[in-house]
Design an enzyme around this catalytic site. Structure first.
Site: not given
Length: 331
Positions: A177, A220
């Site tokens: 992420d 993410g």
């Protein structure tokens, strides 16, 4: 070369070659990977092992993450120089990773502390994401209290508790992420970005042939780095980010923009959606919602490619694989 010559090796400080009087003061380092795996974890493990051996420390693999630390026994194994040879190019983690419910309990952390003390490990390198590092910090804060409990229960003596009274933690962020402040790029981010671009490249031919709009949902969580950078890299028509919710009426605006591009002869449209994207009212925006809100534009044939299309095993992503995925999702 992956390993230095014998002459170079002779200069390395090996705990096995040190006198007994010095061995008692040799530091022991435990390294574990926890949570979701990410490419680059093996490189991090290798670096910890070889640098630890180089400075004269004992390094231990803790297999299967926190679960291995709680269970102990064969899960904690001393690492040798050759154990980390030829792992740089491998994805995932060679020492395993597992989510551990027991470590979330006080009893589980007490067992983990006892297992570390058995091996004299007072230095812990944790490679993982937010949950893994939060757990490591809690473990460090409770460490002295855990040793006191073990002493009270007669599992260790006071001399041992005093000798291992301080626990050092080093956290290495293994998360695709890229959501950790203070680091340019977390472990796994670059590889994830490459996979996204490979997916876009794979679908472009089909999208152009059939005048399709492809909506690619990428991972993410609450950080839009992967979505933003991949959108810039592949020239996407639209991107949805958690950090910048679109204004009200984004549905009509999106369809107008895509229709305008089609009227100019553009046969391919790419829309990238971050999994944590929200609108101005805080409502989640997903690839499904983008498709449903195409405002009845018949020419905007939309195909959804979810984050699952990104091959975590480094296998080449072909147009046939994309076709099979579309058939499975849309029937």
């Amino acid at each position: 070369m992956d390993r230095p010559s014998d002459e170079d090796n002779s200069s390395l400080k090996s705990s096995e070659s040190l006198p007994d009087s010095v061995q008692e003061n040799v530091k022991a380092i435990g390294v574990l990977t926890s949570g979701g795996d990410a490419q680059g974890m093996n490189a991090a493990v290798r670096a910890v092992v070889r640098m630890g051996i180089y400075v004269g420390s004992k390094v231990y693999f803790i297999h299967e993450g926190y679960q291995g630390m709680v269970d102990g026994g064969d899960y904690i194994v001393e690492a040798k120089w050759e154990n980390v040879s030829s792992i740089l190019q491998m994805g995932g983690t060679v020492i395993g990773s597992a989510r551990c419910k027991e470590f979330r309990t006080h009893e589980g952390r007490l067992r983990a502390a006892h297992n570390l003390v058995k091996y004299g490990i007072t230095n812990l390198c944790v490679i993982g994401g937010d949950g893994s590092l939060t757990g490591a910090n809690l473990f460090r804060e409770e460490w002295q209290g855990l040793l006191k409990e073990l002493t009270d229960e007669g599992k260790i003596d006071e001399e041992t508790a005093d000798k291992y009274s301080h626990l050092n933690i080093v956290g290495m962020v293994g998360s695709i992420d890229n959501d950790f402040c203070g680091t340019d790029m977390t472990i796994g981010t670059d590889s994830a970005l490459h996979r996204i671009i490979e997916v876009v490249d794979a679908i472009m031919t089909t999208a152009q042939s059939h005048q399709r709009t492809f909506v690619l949902e990428v991972m993410g969580r609450h950080c839009g780095y992967l979505a933003l950078v991949s959108a810039l890299a592949c020239g996407a028509d639209w991107v949805f980010l958690p950090e910048k919710p679109p204004a009200d009426g984004w549905e009509d605006h999106l369809c107008r923009k895509l229709s305008k591009n089609r009227s100019r002869g553009v046969r391919l449209n790419i829309v990238i959606v971050s999994e944590g994207a929200i609108d101005s009212k805080g409502q989640a925006i997903s690839s499904d919602s983008v498709k449903e809100n195409r405002a009845g534009k018949k020419r905007l044939n939309i195909i959804i490619i979810s984050e699952g299309a990104i091959d975590s095993h480094n296998n080449p992503i072909t147009s046939d694989m994309i076709k099979d995925l579309v058939v499975k999702r849309l029937g």
